[in-house]
Design a protein around this motif. Structure first.
Motif, mmCIF file in Angstrom:
data_model
loop_
_atom_site.group_PDB
_atom_site.id
_atom_site.type_symbol
_atom_site.label_atom_id
_atom_site.label_comp_id
_atom_site.label_asym_id
_atom_site.label_seq_id
_atom_site.Cartn_x
_atom_site.Cartn_y
_atom_site.Cartn_z
ATOM 1 N N GLN A 129 -15.300 0.411 12.804
ATOM 2 C CA GLN A 129 -16.001 -0.688 13.458
ATOM 3 C C GLN A 129 -15.577 -0.813 14.920
ATOM 4 O OE1 GLN A 129 -15.292 -4.240 11.100
ATOM 5 N NE2 GLN A 129 -15.877 -3.178 9.220
ATOM 6 N N SER A 147 -1.296 -3.999 9.952
ATOM 7 C CA SER A 147 -2.537 -4.740 10.109
ATOM 8 C C SER A 147 -2.698 -5.857 9.095
ATOM 9 C CB SER A 147 -3.735 -3.782 9.999
ATOM 10 O OG SER A 147 -3.832 -3.267 8.671
ATOM 11 N N LEU A 152 -3.982 -5.240 6.259
ATOM 12 C CA LEU A 152 -5.153 -4.795 5.495
ATOM 13 C C LEU A 152 -4.761 -3.675 4.542
ATOM 14 C CD1 LEU A 152 -7.640 -4.550 8.514
ATOM 15 C CD2 LEU A 152 -7.305 -6.513 6.980
ATOM 16 N N ASN A 153 -5.547 -3.480 3.492
ATOM 17 C CA ASN A 153 -5.318 -2.299 2.666
ATOM 18 C C ASN A 153 -5.879 -1.073 3.376
ATOM 19 O OD1 ASN A 153 -8.136 -1.991 2.025
ATOM 20 N ND2 ASN A 153 -7.926 -3.482 0.378
ATOM 21 N N GLN A 154 -5.605 0.106 2.860
ATOM 22 C CA GLN A 154 -5.968 1.330 3.571
ATOM 23 C C GLN A 154 -7.469 1.430 3.839
ATOM 24 O OE1 GLN A 154 -4.343 4.674 1.427
ATOM 25 N NE2 GLN A 154 -2.278 4.330 2.187
ATOM 26 N N GLU A 155 -8.283 1.227 2.837
ATOM 27 C CA GLU A 155 -9.726 1.392 3.023
ATOM 28 C C GLU A 155 -10.267 0.376 4.012
ATOM 29 O OE1 GLU A 155 -12.414 2.199 -0.031
ATOM 30 O OE2 GLU A 155 -11.024 3.308 -1.297
ATOM 31 N N THR A 156 -9.806 -0.873 3.926
ATOM 32 C CA THR A 156 -10.276 -1.903 4.848
ATOM 33 C C THR A 156 -9.809 -1.614 6.270
ATOM 34 O OG1 THR A 156 -10.189 -3.522 3.046
ATOM 35 C CG2 THR A 156 -10.357 -4.380 5.281
ATOM 36 N N TYR A 157 -8.582 -1.113 6.406
ATOM 37 C CA TYR A 157 -8.079 -0.776 7.742
ATOM 38 C C TYR A 157 -8.929 0.318 8.371
ATOM 39 C CZ TYR A 157 -5.230 1.304 11.406
ATOM 40 O OH TYR A 157 -4.799 1.829 12.607
ATOM 41 N N GLU A 167 0.828 -1.196 0.000
ATOM 42 C CA GLU A 167 0.000 0.000 0.000
ATOM 43 C C GLU A 167 0.874 1.262 0.000
ATOM 44 O OE1 GLU A 167 -3.851 0.324 0.449
ATOM 45 O OE2 GLU A 167 -3.179 -1.311 -0.835
ATOM 46 N N ASP A 218 -11.965 1.145 7.669
ATOM 47 C CA ASP A 218 -13.278 0.569 7.984
ATOM 48 C C ASP A 218 -13.201 -0.168 9.321
ATOM 49 O OD1 ASP A 218 -14.468 1.507 5.681
ATOM 50 O OD2 ASP A 218 -14.300 -0.394 4.580
ATOM 51 N N LYS A 219 -12.094 -0.863 9.546
ATOM 52 C CA LYS A 219 -11.890 -1.595 10.805
ATOM 53 C C LYS A 219 -11.796 -0.617 11.982
ATOM 54 C CE LYS A 219 -10.804 -5.919 12.263
ATOM 55 N NZ LYS A 219 -11.442 -7.173 11.823
#
Length: 232
Positions: free
Chosen positions: A147, A134, A136-141, A101, A143-144
């Motif tokens: 959450q 993490s 994860l990619n940036q958008e998923t991170y 990323e 989002d996490k």
């Protein structure tokens, strides 16, 4: 005879230096340094998360102006904001992991977080230091991160921010425990800056369930009275 004696002393001195170096290399101090020379942190290789909720008025009391105006400007009234969602080991934590990323977070991604992470500087730094680990990619991170923030109920009487509030660190933690069934004293820590509340750190599994975390809990604030300065 004098020349031979001098040459012998030089040889013996050189041998002594070599011996001392060899002994030093095997000494406990150097052995400890080798043990601490860990391998680079790998993205996705961690045990749990820490959600850090910063009390914004404490930060803004000493960080007004310049790039912090987005969070601390005179028209801002932030209370608890997300400092970060940090991958953790059972002891210690990874940081600045290699990832495919980009280091820079696009504004289109960062702007979606401004209600809970109110500056691009904060968003970008948290991605580079913690989010990169993490897996994860940036958008998923991010989002996490949201959450995790929504997973925690913040006690209403702590977020008013209209006047200073003084409590013990234990009382602050107990309010979070009462508002969040399943959270335990061993899974939350209040952090202080001087005698003011700096942040609340809450331990979560990778699936964002509450969990205990001995090392984080031990580092919590223990003073008898902690002040939450007002938002203004």
């Amino acid at each position: 005879m004098m020349k031979k004696s001098s040459a012998l002393r030089e040889v013996l001195f050189a041998a002594a230096i070599m011996l001392a170096t060899a002994v030093s290399a095997l000494s406990p101090v150097n052995a400890q340094e080798r043990r601490q020379d860990r391998q680079p942190d790998r993205a996705g290789n961690f045990d749990f998360y820490v959600l850090s909720l910063s009390w914004s008025p404490t930060f803004c009391a000493t960080a007004k102006g310049g790039r912090n105006d987005q969070q601390c400007g005179i028209d801002k009234r932030f209370r608890f904001v997300v400092h970060g969602l940090w991958p953790q080991y059972e002891k210690g934590y990874p940081d600045f992991c290699r990832t495919s990323e980009p280091e820079r977070v696009p504004r289109t991604v960062g702007e979606k977080m401004f209600d809970i992470m109110p500056s691009m500087g904060l968003v970008g730094h948290q991605w580079r230091k913690h989010g990169s680990c993490s897996g994860l990619n940036q958008e998923t991170y991010f989002d996490k991160v949201r959450q995790a923030y929504e997973r925690v109920a913040i006690p209403a009487d702590l977020t008013r921010g209209d006047r200073p509030l003084s409590l013990s660190a234990d009382e602050i933690e107990q309010k979070f425990l009462s508002a969040n069934p399943g959270m335990s004293h061993r899974g939350i820590a209040a952090s202080c800056e001087g005698r003011q509340l700096e942040e609340i750190r809450i331990c979560l599994t990778k699936d964002l369930a509450f969990r205990d975390c001995a090392e984080v809990d031990r580092r919590g604030c223990t003073i008898s009275q902690v002040t939450l300065p007002p938002a203004r």
